[in-house]
Write a protein that holds these residues in place. Structure first.
Motif, PDB file in Angstrom:
ATOM      1  N   GLU A 110       0.941  -1.071   0.002  1.00 59.72           N
ATOM      2  CA  GLU A 110       0.038  -0.014   0.033  1.00 59.72           C
ATOM      3  C   GLU A 110       0.768   1.239   0.021  1.00 59.72           C
ATOM      4  O   GLU A 110       1.789   1.395   0.819  1.00 59.72           O
ATOM      5  CB  GLU A 110      -0.792   0.107   1.325  1.00 59.72           C
ATOM      6  CG  GLU A 110      -1.919  -1.027   1.106  1.00 59.72           C
ATOM      7  CD  GLU A 110      -2.882  -0.907   0.118  1.00 59.72           C
ATOM      8  OE1 GLU A 110      -3.087   0.346  -0.325  1.00 59.72           O
ATOM      9  OE2 GLU A 110      -3.532  -1.856  -0.388  1.00 59.72           O
ATOM     10  N   SER A 111       0.838   2.067  -0.915  1.00 65.44           N
ATOM     11  CA  SER A 111       1.761   3.250  -1.158  1.00 65.44           C
ATOM     12  C   SER A 111       1.427   4.675  -0.996  1.00 65.44           C
ATOM     13  O   SER A 111       2.350   5.351  -1.251  1.00 65.44           O
ATOM     14  CB  SER A 111       2.340   2.848  -2.786  1.00 65.44           C
ATOM     15  OG  SER A 111       1.491   3.253  -3.593  1.00 65.44           O
ATOM     16  N   HIS A 112       0.228   4.756  -0.604  1.00 66.27           N
ATOM     17  CA  HIS A 112      -0.134   6.272  -0.535  1.00 66.27           C
ATOM     18  C   HIS A 112      -0.407   6.939   0.662  1.00 66.27           C
ATOM     19  O   HIS A 112      -1.259   6.279   1.515  1.00 66.27           O
ATOM     20  CB  HIS A 112      -1.529   6.294  -1.581  1.00 66.27           C
ATOM     21  CG  HIS A 112      -1.741   8.011  -1.664  1.00 66.27           C
ATOM     22  ND1 HIS A 112      -0.623   8.795  -2.097  1.00 66.27           N
ATOM     23  CD2 HIS A 112      -2.828   8.506  -1.795  1.00 66.27           C
ATOM     24  CE1 HIS A 112      -1.410   9.936  -2.137  1.00 66.27           C
ATOM     25  NE2 HIS A 112      -2.625   9.909  -1.963  1.00 66.27           N
ATOM     26  N   VAL A 113       0.316   7.779   1.085  1.00 64.33           N
ATOM     27  CA  VAL A 113       0.458   8.254   2.397  1.00 64.33           C
ATOM     28  C   VAL A 113      -1.139   8.862   2.695  1.00 64.33           C
ATOM     29  O   VAL A 113      -1.522   8.763   3.939  1.00 64.33           O
ATOM     30  CB  VAL A 113       1.374   9.582   2.563  1.00 64.33           C
ATOM     31  CG1 VAL A 113       1.179  10.540   3.910  1.00 64.33           C
ATOM     32  CG2 VAL A 113       2.913   9.088   2.173  1.00 64.33           C
ATOM     33  N   ASP A 114      -1.938   9.518   1.854  1.00 66.00           N
ATOM     34  CA  ASP A 114      -3.160  10.302   2.200  1.00 66.00           C
ATOM     35  C   ASP A 114      -3.868   9.114   2.784  1.00 66.00           C
ATOM     36  O   ASP A 114      -4.997   8.945   3.791  1.00 66.00           O
ATOM     37  CB  ASP A 114      -3.681  10.827   1.153  1.00 66.00           C
ATOM     38  CG  ASP A 114      -2.940  12.112   1.011  1.00 66.00           C
ATOM     39  OD1 ASP A 114      -2.598  12.766   2.001  1.00 66.00           O
ATOM     40  OD2 ASP A 114      -2.826  12.501  -0.341  1.00 66.00           O
ATOM     41  N   ARG A 115      -4.110   7.884   1.968  1.00 60.80           N
ATOM     42  CA  ARG A 115      -4.910   6.642   2.382  1.00 60.80           C
ATOM     43  C   ARG A 115      -4.299   5.817   3.482  1.00 60.80           C
ATOM     44  O   ARG A 115      -4.924   5.447   4.415  1.00 60.80           O
ATOM     45  CB  ARG A 115      -4.620   5.666   1.302  1.00 60.80           C
ATOM     46  CG  ARG A 115      -5.419   6.032  -0.030  1.00 60.80           C
ATOM     47  CD  ARG A 115      -5.622   4.870  -0.795  1.00 60.80           C
ATOM     48  NE  ARG A 115      -5.779   5.018  -2.294  1.00 60.80           N
ATOM     49  CZ  ARG A 115      -6.921   5.008  -3.111  1.00 60.80           C
ATOM     50  NH1 ARG A 115      -7.683   4.258  -2.391  1.00 60.80           N
ATOM     51  NH2 ARG A 115      -6.905   5.320  -4.289  1.00 60.80           N
ATOM     52  N   SER A 116      -3.044   6.155   3.963  1.00 62.61           N
ATOM     53  CA  SER A 116      -2.456   5.538   4.997  1.00 62.61           C
ATOM     54  C   SER A 116      -2.911   6.115   6.255  1.00 62.61           C
ATOM     55  O   SER A 116      -3.164   5.889   7.674  1.00 62.61           O
ATOM     56  CB  SER A 116      -1.070   5.457   5.220  1.00 62.61           C
ATOM     57  OG  SER A 116      -0.529   6.767   5.388  1.00 62.61           O
ATOM     58  N   ILE A 117      -3.442   7.867   6.132  1.00 65.90           N
ATOM     59  CA  ILE A 117      -3.938   8.292   7.244  1.00 65.90           C
ATOM     60  C   ILE A 117      -5.344   8.001   7.477  1.00 65.90           C
ATOM     61  O   ILE A 117      -5.985   8.367   8.571  1.00 65.90           O
ATOM     62  CB  ILE A 117      -3.908   9.800   6.800  1.00 65.90           C
ATOM     63  CG1 ILE A 117      -2.274  10.148   6.840  1.00 65.90           C
ATOM     64  CG2 ILE A 117      -4.535  10.822   7.882  1.00 65.90           C
ATOM     65  CD1 ILE A 117      -1.833  11.562   6.261  1.00 65.90           C
ATOM     66  N   THR A 118      -6.086   7.849   6.400  1.00 64.15           N
ATOM     67  CA  THR A 118      -7.569   7.563   6.680  1.00 64.15           C
ATOM     68  C   THR A 118      -7.891   5.930   7.010  1.00 64.15           C
ATOM     69  O   THR A 118      -8.712   5.668   7.591  1.00 64.15           O
ATOM     70  CB  THR A 118      -8.490   7.882   5.218  1.00 64.15           C
ATOM     71  OG1 THR A 118      -7.782   7.236   4.360  1.00 64.15           O
ATOM     72  CG2 THR A 118      -8.766   9.265   5.278  1.00 64.15           C
ATOM     73  N   GLU A 119      -6.842   5.265   6.447  1.00 66.01           N
ATOM     74  CA  GLU A 119      -7.010   3.656   6.662  1.00 66.01           C
ATOM     75  C   GLU A 119      -5.966   2.914   7.034  1.00 66.01           C
ATOM     76  O   GLU A 119      -5.371   2.346   5.955  1.00 66.01           O
ATOM     77  CB  GLU A 119      -8.005   2.967   5.548  1.00 66.01           C
ATOM     78  CG  GLU A 119      -9.319   3.153   5.641  1.00 66.01           C
ATOM     79  CD  GLU A 119     -10.251   2.290   4.776  1.00 66.01           C
ATOM     80  OE1 GLU A 119     -10.099   1.014   4.894  1.00 66.01           O
ATOM     81  OE2 GLU A 119     -11.099   2.669   4.081  1.00 66.01           O
ATOM     82  N   PRO A 120      -5.212   3.100   8.094  1.00 65.64           N
ATOM     83  CA  PRO A 120      -3.598   2.507   8.264  1.00 65.64           C
ATOM     84  C   PRO A 120      -3.737   1.137   8.476  1.00 65.64           C
ATOM     85  O   PRO A 120      -2.656   0.634   8.117  1.00 65.64           O
ATOM     86  CB  PRO A 120      -3.420   2.995   9.595  1.00 65.64           C
ATOM     87  CG  PRO A 120      -4.659   3.429  10.262  1.00 65.64           C
ATOM     88  CD  PRO A 120      -5.758   3.883   9.196  1.00 65.64           C
ATOM     89  N   ASN A 129       7.159   9.254   9.824  1.00 62.89           N
ATOM     90  CA  ASN A 129       6.174  10.018  10.313  1.00 62.89           C
ATOM     91  C   ASN A 129       4.532   9.707  10.059  1.00 62.89           C
ATOM     92  O   ASN A 129       3.751  10.224  10.814  1.00 62.89           O
ATOM     93  CB  ASN A 129       6.380  11.776  10.041  1.00 62.89           C
ATOM     94  CG  ASN A 129       7.476  12.316  10.624  1.00 62.89           C
ATOM     95  OD1 ASN A 129       7.873  12.033  11.582  1.00 62.89           O
ATOM     96  ND2 ASN A 129       8.289  12.884   9.716  1.00 62.89           N
ATOM     97  N   SER A 130       4.596   9.163   8.929  1.00 63.79           N
ATOM     98  CA  SER A 130       3.300   8.754   8.450  1.00 63.79           C
ATOM     99  C   SER A 130       2.839   7.276   8.803  1.00 63.79           C
ATOM    100  O   SER A 130       3.795   6.494   8.882  1.00 63.79           O
ATOM    101  CB  SER A 130       2.884   9.079   7.162  1.00 63.79           C
ATOM    102  OG  SER A 130       3.671   8.077   6.346  1.00 63.79           O
ATOM    103  N   PRO A 131       1.673   6.660   8.989  1.00 59.81           N
ATOM    104  CA  PRO A 131       1.422   5.381   8.890  1.00 59.81           C
ATOM    105  C   PRO A 131       2.038   4.820   7.719  1.00 59.81           C
ATOM    106  O   PRO A 131       2.623   3.472   8.006  1.00 59.81           O
ATOM    107  CB  PRO A 131       0.070   5.238   8.943  1.00 59.81           C
ATOM    108  CG  PRO A 131      -0.543   6.625   9.753  1.00 59.81           C
ATOM    109  CD  PRO A 131       0.529   7.619   8.895  1.00 59.81           C
ATOM    110  N   TYR A 132       2.192   5.060   6.446  1.00 59.28           N
ATOM    111  CA  TYR A 132       2.712   4.395   5.412  1.00 59.28           C
ATOM    112  C   TYR A 132       4.227   4.313   5.703  1.00 59.28           C
ATOM    113  O   TYR A 132       4.936   3.188   5.613  1.00 59.28           O
ATOM    114  CB  TYR A 132       2.349   5.342   4.165  1.00 59.28           C
ATOM    115  CG  TYR A 132       3.351   5.106   3.164  1.00 59.28           C
ATOM    116  CD1 TYR A 132       3.386   3.962   2.374  1.00 59.28           C
ATOM    117  CD2 TYR A 132       4.494   6.038   2.640  1.00 59.28           C
ATOM    118  CE1 TYR A 132       4.359   3.420   1.557  1.00 59.28           C
ATOM    119  CE2 TYR A 132       5.403   5.959   1.717  1.00 59.28           C
ATOM    120  CZ  TYR A 132       5.330   4.478   1.027  1.00 59.28           C
ATOM    121  OH  TYR A 132       6.333   4.166   0.053  1.00 59.28           O
ATOM    122  N   SER A 133       4.945   5.459   6.132  1.00 60.38           N
ATOM    123  CA  SER A 133       6.282   5.474   6.162  1.00 60.38           C
ATOM    124  C   SER A 133       6.630   4.548   7.567  1.00 60.38           C
ATOM    125  O   SER A 133       7.582   3.765   7.385  1.00 60.38           O
ATOM    126  CB  SER A 133       6.982   6.624   6.280  1.00 60.38           C
ATOM    127  OG  SER A 133       6.312   7.718   7.173  1.00 60.38           O
TER     128      SER A 133
END
Ligand code: NAD
Ligand code: TYD
Length: 337
Positions: free
Chosen positions: A85-95, A148-152
């Motif tokens: 899963e590669s998109h930071v914005d999506r990781s903020i709404t659905e980690p 810093n983000s759920p993605y990273s």
């Protein structure tokens, strides 16, 4: 003949990698395993879907039995793990799904690599594991991970697992940490293709915050040649930063796109910022340059032109990916922002 398992090969970078390998290294057989999430697209395989050196399998990297079966049946000797899963914005709404695929999925692949004694495991990571920079400095391979983000955070967790499997069981690994890629077949949730698509449709271009966030843009083909060099030439246990030496603020990128498409800057709209938005990424790629003799071959000016031309010439591809669920995604992310 090299026999590779490439995961996520129906996504943006993975499909560009498979295309490059099949055309430039004909002594390679590739099994391409992809779950075909919203980001995976069989139309990304155009041109090599019937190549006898390529086999596509729809499946999940979290399915250990499937991975072992693929390795045995195809005599695989290395895994290159692009699936994520590669998109930071999506990781903020659905980690949660980021943890499932990026962490559990990588763990599952590592267990198979260990148990089947594969010759190499190449993890496709990201510069985002290092966190954010201020106006000066660059990430080196020694920069401590500070995501810093759920993605990273999920990508950094995967990197730690890869290193732990190397340390504990001797799995021969490499980790590639590249900066932001752009080029053909990128899903229009990421900055450059989203802005191209919106500009083509005379829609507003949503710039988060002041638009002065900086990314180091890397043309996708150059990332693919770097990953190939790592796979074929790097000693095991080494991590490589891969960067384009192309730091640009988002506003500058978007204005270039508008200029090239002959659209007005008035389409730019500043919108509410992304929570926790990393200010700047910049890569020191001197290790891969000096050790593996790699450097980017495409300048940003050339790459953005090639990218825009590709989207102009592939409007059917674009129309297909922005139909259906994309509209719902766009509404949920950008309406009233
Ligand atoms: P993408 O979202 O375009 O593609 C990801 C692919 O993985 C899709 O085809 C999807 O179907 C597949 N996938 C997702 N979950 C899966 C699962 N559980 N099992 C099997 N397949 C699954 O991503 P991308 O931009 O091509 O990124 C590829 C890799 O490169 C990722 O690991 C990403 O973290 C990393 N990366 C990307 C960038 C960038 O700028 N795009 C920069 C640095 C690193
Ligand atoms: P993105 O392509 O999502 O990559 P990443 O966040 O992984 O670097 O975003 C690149 C930059 O563009 C980032 O600073 C966020 C910004 N951005 C916008 O301003 N507007 C948008 O609609 C998007 C998708 C991104």
């Amino acid at each position: 003949m090299r026999r590779l398992l490439v995961t996520g090969g129906a996504g943006f970078i993975g499909s560009n990698f498979v295309r490059m390998v099949l055309s430039e290294h004909t002594d390679c057989f590739i099994v391409n395993l992809d779950k075909l999430t919203y980001a995976g697209n069989l139309e990304n395989l155009t041109g090599f879907e019937n190549n006898p050196n390529h086999k596509f399998i729809k499946g999940d990297i979290c399915n250990g039995a499937l991975i072992e079966k693929i390795i045995d049946e195809n005599k695989i000797d290395a895994i290159i793990n692009f699936a994520a899963e590669s998109h930071v914005d999506r990781s903020i709404t659905e980690p949660k799904v980021f943890i499932e695929t990026n962490v559990i999925g990588t763990l599952t692949l590592l267990e198979a690599a260990r148990d089947k004694k594969l010759e190499r495991f190449v993890q496709i990571s990201t510069d985002e594991v290092y966190g954010a920079l201020g106006p000066k400095g660059k990430f080196t391979e020694q920069t401590p991970p500070s995501p810093n983000s759920p993605y990273s955070a999920s990508k950094a967790a995967a990197d730690h697992l890869v290193k732990a499997f190397g340390h504990t069981w001797g799995v021969k690994y490499n980790i590639c940490r590249s900066s932001n890629n752009y080029g053909p077949y990128q899903f229009p949730e990421k900055l450059i293709p989203l802005m191209i698509n919106n500009a083509l449709n005379n829609k507003e271009l949503p710039i988060y915050g002041d638009g002065l966030y900086v990314r180091d843009w890397l043309y996708v083909y150059d990332n693919c040649t770097a990953v190939w060099k790592v796979l074929t030439e790097a000693p095991p246990g080494e991590i490589y930063n891969i960067g384009g030496c192309n730091e640009k603020a988002n506003l500058e990128v978007v204005k270039l796109i508008l200029e090239r498409l002959e659209k007005p800057n008035a389409l730019i709209k500043h919108v509410t910022d992304r929570p926790g938005h990393d200010r700047r990424y910049a890569i020191d790629a001197s290790k891969i340059t000096s050790q593996l003799n790699w450097k980017p071959s495409v300048s940003f000016e050339e790459g953005i032109k090639k990218t825009i031309d590709w989207y102009l010439q592939n409007q059917k591809w674009l129309a297909n990916v922005v139909s259906g669920d994309y509209q719902k995604y766009y509404e949920s992310m950008y309406a009233n922002r």
